[in-house]
Write an enzyme that holds these catalytic residues in place. Sequence first.
Site, PDB file in Angstrom:
ATOM      1  N   ASP A 108       0.862  -1.187   0.000  1.00 44.95           N
ATOM      2  CA  ASP A 108       0.000   0.000   0.000  1.00 44.95           C
ATOM      3  C   ASP A 108       0.898   1.235   0.000  1.00 44.95           C
ATOM      4  O   ASP A 108       1.565   1.541   0.990  1.00 44.95           O
ATOM      5  CB  ASP A 108      -0.896  -0.013   1.245  1.00 44.95           C
ATOM      6  CG  ASP A 108      -2.147   0.834   1.052  1.00 44.95           C
ATOM      7  OD1 ASP A 108      -3.228   0.401   1.497  1.00 44.95           O
ATOM      8  OD2 ASP A 108      -2.022   1.920   0.451  1.00 44.95           O
ATOM      9  N   ASP A 216      -2.385   5.022  -2.605  1.00 48.26           N
ATOM     10  CA  ASP A 216      -3.300   5.783  -1.747  1.00 48.26           C
ATOM     11  C   ASP A 216      -3.531   7.203  -2.275  1.00 48.26           C
ATOM     12  O   ASP A 216      -2.570   7.927  -2.539  1.00 48.26           O
ATOM     13  CB  ASP A 216      -2.643   5.859  -0.355  1.00 48.26           C
ATOM     14  CG  ASP A 216      -3.570   6.427   0.705  1.00 48.26           C
ATOM     15  OD1 ASP A 216      -4.563   5.767   1.027  1.00 48.26           O
ATOM     16  OD2 ASP A 216      -3.291   7.526   1.200  1.00 48.26           O
ATOM     17  N   GLU A 274      -6.036   4.644  -5.901  1.00 51.16           N
ATOM     18  CA  GLU A 274      -7.254   5.085  -5.215  1.00 51.16           C
ATOM     19  C   GLU A 274      -7.543   6.521  -5.649  1.00 51.16           C
ATOM     20  O   GLU A 274      -6.667   7.389  -5.517  1.00 51.16           O
ATOM     21  CB  GLU A 274      -7.076   5.025  -3.700  1.00 51.16           C
ATOM     22  CG  GLU A 274      -8.346   5.386  -2.948  1.00 51.16           C
ATOM     23  CD  GLU A 274      -8.104   5.744  -1.505  1.00 51.16           C
ATOM     24  OE1 GLU A 274      -7.034   6.264  -1.179  1.00 51.16           O
ATOM     25  OE2 GLU A 274      -9.004   5.495  -0.680  1.00 51.16           O
ATOM     26  N   HIS A 350     -11.228  -0.881   4.116  1.00 54.41           N
ATOM     27  CA  HIS A 350     -10.997  -0.465   5.504  1.00 54.41           C
ATOM     28  C   HIS A 350     -11.555   0.921   5.799  1.00 54.41           C
ATOM     29  O   HIS A 350     -11.510   1.387   6.943  1.00 54.41           O
ATOM     30  CB  HIS A 350      -9.496  -0.488   5.786  1.00 54.41           C
ATOM     31  CG  HIS A 350      -8.760   0.490   4.939  1.00 54.41           C
ATOM     32  ND1 HIS A 350      -8.603   0.347   3.573  1.00 54.41           N
ATOM     33  CD2 HIS A 350      -8.187   1.662   5.247  1.00 54.41           C
ATOM     34  CE1 HIS A 350      -7.954   1.385   3.087  1.00 54.41           C
ATOM     35  NE2 HIS A 350      -7.690   2.193   4.086  1.00 54.41           N
ATOM     36  N   ASP A 351     -12.041   1.591   4.763  1.00 56.42           N
ATOM     37  CA  ASP A 351     -12.575   2.957   4.934  1.00 56.42           C
ATOM     38  C   ASP A 351     -14.090   3.005   4.892  1.00 56.42           C
ATOM     39  O   ASP A 351     -14.657   4.105   4.911  1.00 56.42           O
ATOM     40  CB  ASP A 351     -12.070   3.865   3.798  1.00 56.42           C
ATOM     41  CG  ASP A 351     -10.600   4.154   3.886  1.00 56.42           C
ATOM     42  OD1 ASP A 351      -9.989   4.402   2.830  1.00 56.42           O
ATOM     43  OD2 ASP A 351     -10.056   4.109   5.008  1.00 56.42           O
TER      44      ASP A 351
HETATM   45  O1  TEU Z   1      -8.403   7.138   1.879  1.00 55.16           O
HETATM   46  C1  TEU Z   1      -8.650   8.373   1.262  1.00 55.16           C
HETATM   47  C2  TEU Z   1     -10.086   8.635   1.126  1.00 55.16           C
HETATM   48  O2  TEU Z   1     -10.533   9.322   0.238  1.00 55.16           O
HETATM   49  C3  TEU Z   1     -11.014   8.086   2.089  1.00 55.16           C
HETATM   50  O3  TEU Z   1     -10.263   7.510   3.094  1.00 55.16           O
HETATM   51  C4  TEU Z   1     -11.801   9.247   2.691  1.00 55.16           C
HETATM   52  O4  TEU Z   1     -11.262  10.451   2.312  1.00 55.16           O
HETATM   53  C5  TEU Z   1     -11.638   9.174   4.163  1.00 55.16           C
HETATM   54  O5  TEU Z   1     -12.142   7.918   4.547  1.00 55.16           O
HETATM   55  C6  TEU Z   1     -12.385  10.319   4.800  1.00 55.16           C
HETATM   56  O6  TEU Z   1     -13.746  10.200   4.523  1.00 55.16           O
HETATM   57  C7  TEU Z   1      -7.030   6.791   1.971  1.00 55.16           C
HETATM   58  C8  TEU Z   1      -6.920   5.614   2.918  1.00 55.16           C
HETATM   59  O7  TEU Z   1      -7.641   4.513   2.382  1.00 55.16           O
HETATM   60  C9  TEU Z   1      -7.479   6.040   4.254  1.00 55.16           C
HETATM   61  O8  TEU Z   1      -7.514   4.942   5.162  1.00 55.16           O
HETATM   62  C10 TEU Z   1      -6.599   7.136   4.801  1.00 55.16           C
HETATM   63  O9  TEU Z   1      -7.193   7.644   5.989  1.00 55.16           O
HETATM   64  C11 TEU Z   1      -6.446   8.282   3.795  1.00 55.16           C
HETATM   65  O10 TEU Z   1      -6.254   7.874   2.457  1.00 55.16           O
HETATM   66  C12 TEU Z   1      -5.216   9.095   4.130  1.00 55.16           C
HETATM   67  O11 TEU Z   1      -4.076   8.333   3.817  1.00 55.16           O
END
Ligand code: TEU
Length: 594
Positions: A108, A216, A274, A350-351
């Site tokens: 990642d 990311d 992403e 995970h988000d």
């Molecule tokens: O996620 C970026 C992202 O767009 C989403 O995480 C969203 O912005 C965030 O959940 C707020 O709503 C990536 C990773 O997957 C995430 O876990 C990190 O927190 C983020 O980037 C920063 O690295």
Amino acid sequence: MNKPTPNSTQAWWKEAVIYQIYPASFLSTGSGSVPGWGDIKGVISKLDYLKHLGVDIVWLSPIFKSPQADMGYDISDYKEIDPRYGTLEDVDELIAGLKKRGMKVLMDLVVNHTSDHHAWFLESRSSKSNPKRDWYHWQPPKHTENGKRIPPNNWASLLGEANSAWTWDEKTQEYYLSLFTPEQPDLNWENPEVRAAIHDVLKFWLERGASGFREDVINMISKVPGYPDAEVTNEGAPFQPGYKLFCNGPKLHEYLHAMNREVISKYEAMTVGEMPFVKDEDEIIKCVGADRQELNEIFLFDLVDIDNDSSGFRMTLKDFNGKDIKDIQSKFQRLMLDRNGWNSLFIENHDNARSVTRYTSSSDTLSRNLGAKLLALMQTTLAGTLFVYQGEELAMANVPADWPPSEYIDIESVNYWNKMKALHPNDEEKLAYARKVLLHKSRDHARTPVQWNAGPNAGFCAEGTKPWMRVNDDYKEWNAEAQRTFSDPEDLSVLQFWKRGMQQRKEHKDCFVYGDFELLDPEHESVFAYRRFGGGEAFVVVLNFSGEEVKWEMPAEAGVEKWVTGNYKGKPEKETEGSILLRPWEGLLGVGKL
Ligand code: TEU
């Protein structure tokens, strides 16, 4: 005979099933430095489980050295492993174990920003004349008419919209850009030294045996120059969503092409970027077009943002239905087939909250089984690379409504709850709404420990060890061991259903992976039905995205020869033309006429 589709250029990264592991919550053997925290040896111990499931590639969420302000998405050393996960030697053992099973690993790559503990940032912030000052985005403050110091612009933080995307540095009297949290300063990709340093990180992991990267927020590495204010879309809010200004900026394709040409293309490697917020189809195709030599595929957010309101913030709510899911899925199936791009298929990570709760229902055992299998049937029969998130194959669900806000420990959840308490300290209705948002949207739902068995801590860590995050209360009923050993001649557990779906996808890859896509009955409010065809065969998929019975008039063009399977117990006994009754959350797979 149906014409072969433009996407029929076959590739390992198109056919692979990619399983995302969030190591902190996967399995803790106690080999890491933090008891109750998942570790790399825990992943190694489950390689046969993953192989048996049908996984080809593992995407590891960050395991690099990090203060964990954002669970490792704040990296302080790209070439060191955080001791809580283990060691570089553990990673070498993992890569060897994967290779022995014909599997691969994606790392990642979090390179839009580093941790504020990274050596690069410590140098950059040490003085305005430091050679690494320009490795990050530094700007002088602005001031209000009465002389109050304010940030350089009105952009809101992405992990807490009540906060500015800029962080004040007292020592050098400037702000630095930190789109996510103050602990995650954004790298300045305009600086060629930064780009060279990141290329070096890519090479380090490819040389170590990685087969590519999940990248990311890679569309944020190029921002609109000058940091202009964002349009005010939330009257009264202290800060505004700035994504139109810090996503997909003017040099993004230059940077992506350079990474591809100078590093990635020199290895047998893949990339999935992403890309939150991007909507423009031309821009999407520029990123993933087969002839672009940029990224192999991207994560688009339309489906995981389906329940965001118009504010542009994620921690909000909006109703949606099966047609909304259908419109999104079919739009991108067509886009990539027609313009020679490539889809990534994901409904969990995970988000985001657990898909069975979010897109179907986990309110009772039957609905939860049906809903999880309905989603599995959709995911294993659409065109693109299939991604499965840890626990999705088990129908792991959101935490229950009676968990208090204190159990939500992700930085985004904490910032959101603190914002709502600060804004509405005595407004029980607003705070009830905030708890509802946490219950539907919090990232914590995806981060409860994987439920391996009905034993202590669901088999995630040793009895007597406190897991870093509370195990979901339903682990005694919902766990891998129960689903692995489930036995019913007329039914499958969710795990067994996913395994079969992945097998069928591979056996019929010329149809499911590479084949064409025809949407059926576009206007129906809850039924998502489509034909897939290619390689001399055709299948019909019918998905009732509602908890109600639906009498569905099958379109003549469906051309079902026979129904072969479904998500209900037993063989589907349905007519193959005319009107059929779809039960709640019922999914069907039929052999279609060519
Ligand atoms: O996620 C970026 C992202 O767009 C989403 O995480 C969203 O912005 C965030 O959940 C707020 O709503 C990536 C990773 O997957 C995430 O876990 C990190 O927190 C983020 O980037 C920063 O690295």
